[in-house]
Design a protein around this motif. Structure first.
Motif, PDB file in Angstrom:
ATOM      1  N   VAL A   1       7.125 -37.047 -44.479  1.00 37.88           N
ATOM      2  CA  VAL A   1       7.564 -36.044 -43.511  1.00 37.88           C
ATOM      3  C   VAL A   1       7.739 -34.739 -44.275  1.00 37.88           C
ATOM      4  O   VAL A   1       8.682 -34.589 -45.057  1.00 37.88           O
ATOM      5  CB  VAL A   1       8.892 -36.446 -42.828  1.00 37.88           C
ATOM      6  CG1 VAL A   1       9.296 -35.396 -41.796  1.00 37.88           C
ATOM      7  CG2 VAL A   1       8.752 -37.802 -42.170  1.00 37.88           C
TER       8      VAL A   1
ATOM      9  N   ASP B   1       6.470 -30.379 -40.918  1.00 35.51           N
ATOM     10  CA  ASP B   1       6.657 -31.338 -39.822  1.00 35.51           C
ATOM     11  C   ASP B   1       8.030 -31.145 -39.174  1.00 35.51           C
ATOM     12  O   ASP B   1       8.164 -31.145 -37.946  1.00 35.51           O
ATOM     13  CB  ASP B   1       6.553 -32.774 -40.351  1.00 35.51           C
ATOM     14  CG  ASP B   1       5.150 -33.139 -40.803  1.00 35.51           C
ATOM     15  OD1 ASP B   1       4.195 -32.486 -40.350  1.00 35.51           O
ATOM     16  OD2 ASP B   1       5.015 -34.070 -41.615  1.00 35.51           O
ATOM     17  N   GLN B   2       9.052 -30.988 -40.012  1.00 36.02           N
ATOM     18  CA  GLN B   2      10.395 -30.757 -39.488  1.00 36.02           C
ATOM     19  C   GLN B   2      10.478 -29.420 -38.752  1.00 36.02           C
ATOM     20  O   GLN B   2      11.111 -29.311 -37.694  1.00 36.02           O
ATOM     21  CB  GLN B   2      11.396 -30.789 -40.637  1.00 36.02           C
ATOM     22  CG  GLN B   2      11.447 -32.112 -41.380  1.00 36.02           C
ATOM     23  CD  GLN B   2      12.435 -32.109 -42.529  1.00 36.02           C
ATOM     24  OE1 GLN B   2      13.577 -31.681 -42.370  1.00 36.02           O
ATOM     25  NE2 GLN B   2      12.022 -32.570 -43.694  1.00 36.02           N
TER      26      GLN B   2
ATOM     27  N   LEU C   1       9.126 -29.436 -35.114  1.00 39.67           N
ATOM     28  CA  LEU C   1      10.054 -30.041 -34.157  1.00 39.67           C
ATOM     29  C   LEU C   1      11.166 -29.060 -33.796  1.00 39.67           C
ATOM     30  O   LEU C   1      11.549 -28.932 -32.628  1.00 39.67           O
ATOM     31  CB  LEU C   1      10.655 -31.319 -34.743  1.00 39.67           C
ATOM     32  CG  LEU C   1       9.710 -32.515 -34.904  1.00 39.67           C
ATOM     33  CD1 LEU C   1      10.405 -33.642 -35.655  1.00 39.67           C
ATOM     34  CD2 LEU C   1       9.225 -33.004 -33.545  1.00 39.67           C
TER      35      LEU C   1
ATOM     36  N   ALA D   1       0.369 -27.506 -37.118  1.00 44.27           N
ATOM     37  CA  ALA D   1       0.931 -28.829 -37.400  1.00 44.27           C
ATOM     38  C   ALA D   1      -0.059 -29.928 -37.025  1.00 44.27           C
ATOM     39  O   ALA D   1      -0.231 -30.906 -37.766  1.00 44.27           O
ATOM     40  CB  ALA D   1       2.237 -29.013 -36.626  1.00 44.27           C
TER      41      ALA D   1
ATOM     42  N   THR E   1      -0.854 -31.945 -40.448  1.00 46.93           N
ATOM     43  CA  THR E   1       0.127 -32.982 -40.748  1.00 46.93           C
ATOM     44  C   THR E   1      -0.539 -34.281 -41.183  1.00 46.93           C
ATOM     45  O   THR E   1      -1.654 -34.608 -40.761  1.00 46.93           O
ATOM     46  CB  THR E   1       1.030 -33.252 -39.532  1.00 46.93           C
ATOM     47  OG1 THR E   1       2.044 -34.192 -39.907  1.00 46.93           O
ATOM     48  CG2 THR E   1       0.238 -33.830 -38.372  1.00 46.93           C
TER      49      THR E   1
ATOM     50  N   ASN F   1       1.433 -37.023 -40.894  1.00 46.41           N
ATOM     51  CA  ASN F   1       2.308 -37.964 -40.200  1.00 46.41           C
ATOM     52  C   ASN F   1       1.750 -38.229 -38.797  1.00 46.41           C
ATOM     53  O   ASN F   1       1.573 -37.307 -38.004  1.00 46.41           O
ATOM     54  CB  ASN F   1       3.731 -37.379 -40.116  1.00 46.41           C
ATOM     55  CG  ASN F   1       4.718 -38.373 -39.550  1.00 46.41           C
ATOM     56  OD1 ASN F   1       4.696 -38.678 -38.371  1.00 46.41           O
ATOM     57  ND2 ASN F   1       5.597 -38.879 -40.400  1.00 46.41           N
TER      58      ASN F   1
ATOM     59  N   ILE G   1       4.002 -37.005 -35.830  1.00 45.28           N
ATOM     60  CA  ILE G   1       3.958 -35.559 -35.654  1.00 45.28           C
ATOM     61  C   ILE G   1       2.607 -35.129 -35.082  1.00 45.28           C
ATOM     62  O   ILE G   1       2.533 -34.225 -34.246  1.00 45.28           O
ATOM     63  CB  ILE G   1       4.226 -34.844 -36.991  1.00 45.28           C
ATOM     64  CG1 ILE G   1       5.676 -35.075 -37.434  1.00 45.28           C
ATOM     65  CG2 ILE G   1       3.960 -33.343 -36.876  1.00 45.28           C
ATOM     66  CD1 ILE G   1       6.714 -34.453 -36.524  1.00 45.28           C
TER      67      ILE G   1
END
Length: 260
Positions: A38, A42-43, A46, A146, A150, A152, A155
């Motif tokens: 992560v 990614d954070q 969000l 993203a 990303t 992830n 995500i």
């Protein structure tokens, strides 16, 4: 003599089996399954989507009573519905990934809400549509980046849905015919009915239109989780080979003992 030989054999077999059993325990260890990196970006995506949704939902609530055009009220209701669903998805993803999300819009967004709170009629219609449209452009850039970058899977799935939602929002906002297209060339500077010329200090007071839109700080730092566990097939083959070797050794020792 026989007892000593069998004890030595047992110790040898256990020593040979220890690496295999350790590999089995490592492969079955809970908490390592499906681990993914992560990144900070990614954070950030969000956070950006959550804060964008919160301020747009609040602005949409104002539009019900303060907008004069039916088209603006309809668009606002659409955005509130979509943002509510998208924020729920962001909250679920954040919970799964252990990401802490903010509980209120950022300072710029709170400034826009303060401005819209004091407006009504055609002025509200113009400022609401332009503020949301230009802020949506910044969010679209963040979620598209993203989605493209990303590593992830969660995500990636979330960003794909956000790309579609924000694209829809920009389209319906432009459908009101109130978007100032000339202002879109500088997405960092939302244009409203009381936008002052560059360098003016009047707009810096309380309730003035902020001159920056939400931004997302991109980071190239990721925490990569490397899975070095052997596959179940490899573990099974190893166990069978060790077992066959142990059984063969036992049979040889029995023959030697019997012949003696």
């Amino acid at each position: 003599m026989i007892t000593r030989v069998l004890a030595l054999l047992a110790a040898t077999v256990l020593a040979m089996m220890s690496p295999i059993m350790a590999a089995v325990a490592h492969a079955a260890a809970p908490g390592d399954q499906g681990a993914q990196s992560v990144s900070q970006s990614d954070q950030d995506v969000l956070t950006t989507v959550m804060q964008s949704g919160m301020w747009e939902i609040a602005a949409g609530g104002m539009a019900r009573n303060q907008a004069s055009a039916a088209a603006v009220r309809t668009v606002a209701a659409t955005l509130v519905t979509d943002d509510t669903a998208l924020n729920q998805q962001a909250a679920q993803a954040a919970e799964q990934l252990g990401v802490q999300l903010p509980g209120q819009p950022d300072n710029d967004q709170q400034g826009w809400l303060a401005q819209l709170h004091d407006e009504a009629g055609a002025t509200f219609d113009h400022d609401y549509v332009n503020l949301v449209r230009q802020a949506s452009g910044k969010v679209f850039t963040a979620v598209a980046a993203a989605r493209a970058g990303t590593k992830n899977d969660l995500i990636k799935q979330f960003a794909q849905g956000a790309v579609n939602t924000v694209m829809k929002h920009m389209t319906v906002l432009e459908g009101t015919k109130l978007v100032d297209s000339s202002a879109l060339s500088d997405p960092a500077l939302p244009q409203t009915t009381d936008q002052n010329p560059a360098g003016s200090q009047a707009a810096q007071g309380a309730g003035a239109t902020p001159t920056t839109a939400p931004t997302v700080q991109q980071s190239t730092t990721t925490t990569t989780v490397v899975d070095d566990r052997p596959s179940p097939a490899v573990v099974l083959v190893g166990v069978l080979l060790i077992g066959a070797l142990a059984w063969g050794t036992v049979m040889i020792i029995r023959r030697v003992v019997n012949s003696a």
